[in-house]
Design a protein around this motif. Sequence first.
Motif, PDB file in Angstrom:
ATOM      1  N   UNK A 771     -19.379 -41.268 -12.963  1.00 28.75           N
ATOM      2  CA  UNK A 771     -18.789 -40.870 -11.817  1.00 28.75           C
ATOM      3  C   UNK A 771     -19.690 -40.622 -10.524  1.00 28.75           C
ATOM      4  N   UNK A 772     -20.982 -40.006 -10.954  1.00 29.12           N
ATOM      5  CA  UNK A 772     -21.746 -39.720 -10.006  1.00 29.12           C
ATOM      6  C   UNK A 772     -22.696 -41.176  -9.443  1.00 29.12           C
ATOM      7  N   UNK A 773     -22.449 -41.956 -10.433  1.00 28.94           N
ATOM      8  CA  UNK A 773     -23.045 -43.554  -9.947  1.00 28.94           C
ATOM      9  C   UNK A 773     -22.228 -44.066  -9.029  1.00 28.94           C
ATOM     10  N   UNK A 774     -21.068 -44.267  -9.237  1.00 26.04           N
ATOM     11  CA  UNK A 774     -19.869 -44.921  -8.390  1.00 26.04           C
ATOM     12  C   UNK A 774     -19.694 -43.855  -7.180  1.00 26.04           C
ATOM     13  N   UNK A 775     -19.737 -42.656  -7.123  1.00 29.57           N
ATOM     14  CA  UNK A 775     -19.756 -41.888  -5.875  1.00 29.57           C
ATOM     15  C   UNK A 775     -20.977 -42.230  -4.910  1.00 29.57           C
ATOM     16  N   UNK A 776     -22.003 -42.353  -5.469  1.00 28.27           N
ATOM     17  CA  UNK A 776     -23.219 -42.744  -4.839  1.00 28.27           C
ATOM     18  C   UNK A 776     -23.218 -44.286  -4.185  1.00 28.27           C
ATOM     19  N   UNK A 777     -22.640 -45.114  -4.993  1.00 28.30           N
ATOM     20  CA  UNK A 777     -22.512 -46.661  -4.522  1.00 28.30           C
ATOM     21  C   UNK A 777     -21.715 -46.340  -3.475  1.00 28.30           C
ATOM     22  N   UNK A 778     -20.706 -45.849  -3.550  1.00 28.97           N
ATOM     23  CA  UNK A 778     -19.565 -46.053  -2.440  1.00 28.97           C
ATOM     24  C   UNK A 778     -19.921 -45.336  -1.232  1.00 28.97           C
ATOM     25  N   UNK A 779     -20.703 -44.131  -1.363  1.00 24.30           N
ATOM     26  CA  UNK A 779     -21.133 -43.390  -0.152  1.00 24.30           C
ATOM     27  C   UNK A 779     -22.073 -44.341   0.438  1.00 24.30           C
ATOM     28  N   UNK A 780     -23.132 -45.118  -0.195  1.00 24.53           N
ATOM     29  CA  UNK A 780     -23.980 -45.737   0.329  1.00 24.53           C
ATOM     30  C   UNK A 780     -23.632 -46.960   0.908  1.00 24.53           C
ATOM     31  N   UNK A 781     -22.484 -47.847   0.410  1.00 26.67           N
ATOM     32  CA  UNK A 781     -21.962 -48.894   0.752  1.00 26.67           C
ATOM     33  C   UNK A 781     -21.053 -48.890   2.060  1.00 26.67           C
ATOM     34  N   UNK A 869     -22.872 -61.055  -4.911  1.00 30.01           N
ATOM     35  CA  UNK A 869     -21.635 -60.201  -4.887  1.00 30.01           C
ATOM     36  C   UNK A 869     -21.418 -59.306  -4.007  1.00 30.01           C
ATOM     37  N   UNK A 870     -22.605 -59.140  -3.368  1.00 27.12           N
ATOM     38  CA  UNK A 870     -22.600 -57.636  -2.127  1.00 27.12           C
ATOM     39  C   UNK A 870     -23.085 -58.506  -0.877  1.00 27.12           C
ATOM     40  N   UNK A 871     -23.784 -59.563  -0.780  1.00 34.83           N
ATOM     41  CA  UNK A 871     -24.487 -59.939   0.608  1.00 34.83           C
ATOM     42  C   UNK A 871     -24.203 -61.485   0.569  1.00 34.83           C
ATOM     43  N   UNK A 876     -29.394 -60.965   6.969  1.00 35.36           N
ATOM     44  CA  UNK A 876     -30.642 -60.436   7.700  1.00 35.36           C
ATOM     45  C   UNK A 876     -31.090 -59.414   7.066  1.00 35.36           C
ATOM     46  N   UNK A 877     -30.113 -58.565   6.381  1.00 40.23           N
ATOM     47  CA  UNK A 877     -30.762 -57.023   6.256  1.00 40.23           C
ATOM     48  C   UNK A 877     -30.332 -56.862   4.626  1.00 40.23           C
ATOM     49  N   UNK A 878     -30.608 -57.917   3.820  1.00 39.11           N
ATOM     50  CA  UNK A 878     -30.434 -57.866   2.410  1.00 39.11           C
ATOM     51  C   UNK A 878     -31.367 -57.109   1.749  1.00 39.11           C
ATOM     52  N   UNK A 879     -31.388 -56.066   1.039  1.00 34.55           N
ATOM     53  CA  UNK A 879     -32.417 -55.381   0.426  1.00 34.55           C
ATOM     54  C   UNK A 879     -32.957 -56.027  -0.671  1.00 34.55           C
ATOM     55  N   UNK A 892     -24.859 -50.850 -14.193  1.00 28.94           N
ATOM     56  CA  UNK A 892     -23.922 -49.942 -13.506  1.00 28.94           C
ATOM     57  C   UNK A 892     -25.190 -48.628 -13.085  1.00 28.94           C
ATOM     58  N   UNK A 893     -26.063 -48.422 -13.936  1.00 28.43           N
ATOM     59  CA  UNK A 893     -26.955 -47.297 -13.266  1.00 28.43           C
ATOM     60  C   UNK A 893     -28.100 -47.899 -12.025  1.00 28.43           C
ATOM     61  N   UNK A 894     -28.053 -49.222 -12.016  1.00 28.39           N
ATOM     62  CA  UNK A 894     -28.789 -49.832 -11.011  1.00 28.39           C
ATOM     63  C   UNK A 894     -28.031 -50.240  -9.846  1.00 28.39           C
ATOM     64  N   UNK A 895     -26.749 -49.766  -9.770  1.00 32.40           N
ATOM     65  CA  UNK A 895     -25.838 -50.492  -8.833  1.00 32.40           C
ATOM     66  C   UNK A 895     -26.029 -49.799  -7.372  1.00 32.40           C
ATOM     67  N   UNK A 896     -26.229 -48.336  -7.402  1.00 35.94           N
ATOM     68  CA  UNK A 896     -26.523 -47.819  -5.705  1.00 35.94           C
ATOM     69  C   UNK A 896     -27.751 -48.162  -5.433  1.00 35.94           C
ATOM     70  N   UNK A 897     -28.773 -48.562  -6.171  1.00 31.53           N
ATOM     71  CA  UNK A 897     -30.012 -49.155  -5.803  1.00 31.53           C
ATOM     72  C   UNK A 897     -29.898 -50.348  -4.815  1.00 31.53           C
ATOM     73  N   UNK A 898     -28.763 -51.218  -5.394  1.00 36.39           N
ATOM     74  CA  UNK A 898     -28.649 -52.257  -4.744  1.00 36.39           C
ATOM     75  C   UNK A 898     -28.293 -52.234  -3.068  1.00 36.39           C
ATOM     76  N   UNK A 899     -27.727 -51.213  -2.635  1.00 38.48           N
ATOM     77  CA  UNK A 899     -27.464 -51.092  -1.449  1.00 38.48           C
ATOM     78  C   UNK A 899     -28.706 -50.099  -0.726  1.00 38.48           C
ATOM     79  N   UNK A 900     -28.845 -50.941   0.455  1.00 42.97           N
ATOM     80  CA  UNK A 900     -30.049 -50.612   1.214  1.00 42.97           C
ATOM     81  C   UNK A 900     -29.422 -49.017   1.825  1.00 42.97           C
ATOM     82  N   UNK A 901     -30.318 -48.139   1.948  1.00 41.64           N
ATOM     83  CA  UNK A 901     -29.994 -46.738   2.709  1.00 41.64           C
ATOM     84  C   UNK A 901     -30.122 -47.126   4.120  1.00 41.64           C
ATOM     85  N   UNK A 902     -30.813 -48.102   4.791  1.00 39.48           N
ATOM     86  CA  UNK A 902     -30.695 -48.222   5.922  1.00 39.48           C
ATOM     87  C   UNK A 902     -29.859 -49.166   6.599  1.00 39.48           C
TER      88      UNK A 902
END
Length: 925
Positions: A771-781, A869-871, A876-879, A892-902
């Motif tokens: 749940x925390x992983x999915x929430x973090x991914x959606x929040x960053x995406x 699947x994401x970009x 130009x801003x692909x992490x 799944x554990x690496x999924x939030x890191x695939x979205x750039x915070x910037x």
Amino acid sequence: MPSSLSEALTNSSVSLDFLKQDDWITSGKMGSREAVLVFRTNILNPKTRKSLSEKSSAQTLSDPKDNEEEAPAPCEKTEPEEKTSTSSATCSNEALKEAAQRKIYFLRNAQNCDKSDKSKFLSPFKKLMHQYSSSDTSISSEGEEPARCSSESKSRVLKTNQNAINISLAESSSKESGYDSMKPVKTNANTDTSEEDQDQEATSEEDDEIGVNMPAFKLKITYKFHQTETKLLRKLFTVHGLTETQGENNFNLLWTGVHMKLDILRNLAPYQRVNHFPRSYELTRKDRLYKNIERMQHLRGMKHFDIVPQSYVLPLESRDLMVAHNKHRGPWIVKPAASSRGRGIFIVNSPDQIPQDEQVLVSKYIVDPLCIDGHKCDLRVYVLVTSFDPLIIYLYEEGIVRLATVRYDRHADNLWNPCMHLCNYSINKYHSDYIRSSDAQVEDVGHKWTLSALLRHLKYQGCDTHQLMLNIEDLIIKAVLACAQTIISACRMFVPNGNNCFELYGFDILIDNSLKPWLLEINLSPSMGVDSPLDTKVKSCLMADLLTCVGIPAYSPEMRSHYDQKWSRFRSSSCQRQATVPPPSSSQKSTKKSKKKGAAVHTNLLTGEEQRILRSARHQYSRRGGFVRIFPTDDTMQRYGNFLDSANGIPISTPTVQSQTFQTPILQHNYNQMLHFNLYCQDGRLSKDDNTEENRIEQYERALETDSEIPFVKKPAMEKCEEEGRRLRKVMLKKITAGSELTQFQARQTFSLYLESVMRRLTEDPKDSHEKIILKFLNKFGGSVKPPVLFRNMQNLKVASKARSAMVAKLLGDFLENYKRDTESYVDSFDHFGMIPSSAYNQFLMHAQESDLEAVLTLHTNVTGIMPFLYNRCGLSVPPTPPIPSGLHGFLRALPSMVSASGTARELSKYDGYFKSYEKDKIFL
């Protein structure tokens, strides 16, 4: 109509093989101005279509003359010489004439009531037709017995349903499994019979074959969809002979899920129908609806329009909200001004917890709602408006009651729980305890009931359901009156013909402990999804009755071209509903007569426009089906006449200045007064009909009756072979290692299926870490999905882990809905060089499990160093690609890191600072 046009119509109409034209066209002969199509639900039954197809194929081999004599009609006949199969008795001429005038299109046999109880719910005409209902051999389900309820009392205790299965629209017939005395019977989703397979394979061919023989197909009646759900509607149109068109304006019916464009409205022909009025957002936007009702409260008095909870539009009324909160403490429910399906709704104890930088509607939360077995519930009722001037409102006899999954508790610690305080199906369906009704005839089991079942339940407990339904009718009428003035002005400016527009609204109503109804919101396009047999039963009957009541003109192509040429001369004018102004002499005479009598003019003195309005209203009422007309009735002018302008009959929602006058070349007409007088007060006495208050209440309380069950059952899903999935996974991994890549469409397909598997696990086997992983991914995406709130104290919410998982699954489901829609633009039209062939990869997706999908996504990301699947590949801003941990759920554990915070959207970054500044829980629902 010219004689040449009549001859062209006669020559163009082809005789049907076994379906009589009179059975599928009503209100006039085909070719007349009043002729409209008839829609029925019984033809959706696979066995009905199969029997009709067999009759069609058999009659093609026989003499056409014999076919006319032997072919039974799909509905009841009114000729005196016709005989029935169950009785040799004949009807009297008077009864047959009455039956012909009040033609019924749905002969619904009550299956949940005893035979002794059926008669008191049926009108005299229905009693007559019920006696001869078995003569309808061509549409009856051969060998199909009605579903029988157990004689034992059904327990309404809501129990856990571990196997929550998505029920989809399928075109097969099978026996639905029911409930035992205490809990639902579990069914296997993969179980199907050979009969089901045969019916399902033949369904599409039967639909086309039946549709070809319908008058709508012969007349080339077309429809068009635009941004709306089409599954049930498309099937209903197909079996009735309508064909879909892709053109801009060459349609007979336009069904859209969004507001209409003004250019389309201006160019509508008299025979075209659209399912929205202009400026309907005055009713359907939460902030506009409340402001319109608030204006009527100030103008007409609070006691007359106390139908919505006290509300404020933020940030403009933040100060007023604080003053109200100091007088009457919370809680408050916060809703986005324009959203649906419970998105973005949350509850707070204090206005300090509400963000001040976006427009929301804050309403007083009703803390004492009506509960069923301890579960909060609300109503979805369907309201049809066929005209705003004059105002004609219908309420459908059946509605949907939605129950929350978690038992209601008004304690402040539970305000975060969406499955306790919100009854939306789109939220509660993700809860593992949610129960779907598996039998359409059992209407009071599970978390979705029918309105009639709720009324019978309340009546059994001694509640005054009669007054409750009268209050609901009053709420609907006043809500429409509050918003009608703006819509009427838009119709006069943009709608060329009075019959072009109609609208079906979904009213969400909450009932409190004192049985007072409160209006929550009005939906522009209520969902027509059929996720259970109960949904199918209600919504299929609703749509068939709606289309028949509204009336799609049965015009031939020659007639349409004739009207197009005739109407093109008038399209440039702004309003085509101008009444024909009589000569001065006759006008003065009619005015003197009306003044002497003190009432509206008689029918013989009505203008052409008034006669058309009166004739249209009577025809609509005669083919209303399950709709109940709540305005006008015999007492509406007495109850609501003071809310209408005495000169033009338009609801007054704005104060007028005494010195303010308007000069208009259009002669003022009070269509509401004229219609009420001619329907109920003709010749100074009340016209008797079956729309009395008692008959309306009886119709609401009786179970929805269908003449043939529509067995929409679980769609048989193909079983996945784990061994085949593992074998194909090795093949795909070998290809990726050898240098082959996934196309962007294949990668997005894989990612979508993988997230669907994760979403299912969240509802069946909650895991806090996931749940925390999915929430973090959606929040960053970010994107269009509302960012979820990070849980501050996860350890304190362990007792509500199911509800918490349901909330995360709901957010993930909203994300997937948008993600799949975007994926459609990446479809591969051919196999690209260096990419995995589409046919081989589709075979892999058919049998792939979650672990197989994860393995392919992990290897492809590590080898290629890209994330298609994401970009996009040229973004130009692909992490950079993050390292993916090995082992189960590593991707799944690496999924939030695939979205750039910037890369976080600008509109989402503000939530992080807001939620960090408060220590209390503020949870989005």
